[in-house]
Design a protein around this motif. Structure first.
Motif, PDB file in Angstrom:
ATOM      1  N   ASN A  55      -2.640   7.012  -3.713  1.00 42.36           N
ATOM      2  CA  ASN A  55      -1.180   7.177  -3.644  1.00 42.36           C
ATOM      3  C   ASN A  55      -0.735   8.454  -4.354  1.00 42.36           C
ATOM      4  O   ASN A  55       0.354   8.518  -4.893  1.00 42.36           O
ATOM      5  N   LEU A  88       0.860  -0.474  -6.387  1.00 44.52           N
ATOM      6  CA  LEU A  88       0.941   0.520  -5.317  1.00 44.52           C
ATOM      7  C   LEU A  88       2.207   0.253  -4.511  1.00 44.52           C
ATOM      8  O   LEU A  88       2.322  -0.780  -3.862  1.00 44.52           O
ATOM      9  N   GLY A  90       5.004   1.662  -1.637  1.00 42.62           N
ATOM     10  CA  GLY A  90       5.193   2.614  -0.555  1.00 42.62           C
ATOM     11  C   GLY A  90       5.435   1.918   0.763  1.00 42.62           C
ATOM     12  O   GLY A  90       5.481   0.693   0.842  1.00 42.62           O
ATOM     13  N   ARG A  96      -1.094  -1.901   4.609  1.00 40.79           N
ATOM     14  CA  ARG A  96      -1.850  -1.566   3.395  1.00 40.79           C
ATOM     15  C   ARG A  96      -2.473  -2.813   2.776  1.00 40.79           C
ATOM     16  O   ARG A  96      -3.609  -2.781   2.322  1.00 40.79           O
TER      17      ARG A  96
END
Length: 152
Positions: A55, A88, A90, A96
Motif C-alpha cells: 500500500n 490496510l 483503500g 483485496r
C-alpha cells in the motif's frame, strides 16, 4: 560515496518476526500486492532482514532468532497470538480481502459494513499476524459514531 538525501527521512515501520521470512515475502506479494524491496540472508540462509512495500508503505520482517531474544521465540505462534493488527485501507476491499484468502490467509472477522462507515474485516496471515482491510463506503460524522457506540 555521497549520502542519499532520503536516508534519514522520518518514518515508522512495522517490523514482523516470522518462522519463514522468504515464504512471508512471497505471501505478502500474493496476498497484498507487496513489492519486495530487500532480502538479506544470514550464513544459515535465514533472512536477517527483509523489506516489502505494501500500500505504498514499508514493512520490515525477519526470520525468528531466539538466540538474540533471551532464548525466546518472538513469532505470534510462539507467543500465542499478536497484540498488533496491521491496517490496510483503500478501494475495492472485497477483492483485496478475497486475494488475501486465496493466498492462504484465514478469516478472523468477515467483511461487514460497520457503523463508522467502513466495510471492514480481519484476516490472519499464515505466520500469525493479523491484517484488517477496510474501505470507506459512507461518510459518518462523529456524533453519529458516538450515538452508535452508545446504542442509541
Amino acid at each position: 560515496m555521497a549520502m542519499n538525501p532520503d536516508a534519514n527521512q522520518p518514518m515508522l515501520v512495522p517490523h514482523l518476526v516470522v518462522d519463514d521470512a522468504a515464504a512471508a515475502l512471497d505471501f505478502y506479494a500474493r496476498a497484498f500486492g507487496g513489492k519486495e524491496m530487500a532480502r538479506i540472508p544470514g550464513p544459515d540462509g535465514k533472512l536477517i532482514h527483509a523489506a516489502v512495500q505494501i500500500n505504498g508503505f514499508m514493512v520490515f520482517l525477519n526470520d525468528d532468532f531466539p538466540e538474540f531474544c533471551d532464548g525466546k521465540s518472538s513469532t505470534p505462534t510462539a507467543l500465542g497470538g499478536t497484540s498488533v493488527t496491521l491496517h490496510l485501507h483503500g478501494p475495492d476491499v472485497e477483492s483485496r480481502f478475497q486475494r488475501a484468502l486465496d493466498a492462504g490467509a484465514s478469516v478472523v472477522a468477515p467483511l461487514e459494513d460497520q457503523f463508522w462507515g467502513d466495510r471492514y474485516g480481519v484476516v490472519r496471515d499464515p505466520f500469525g499476524h493479523q491484517w484488517s482491510l477496510a474501505e470507506t463506503v459512507r461518510e459518518v460524522d462523529m456524533p453519529e459514531i458516538c450515538a452508535n457506540m452508545a446504542g442509541d
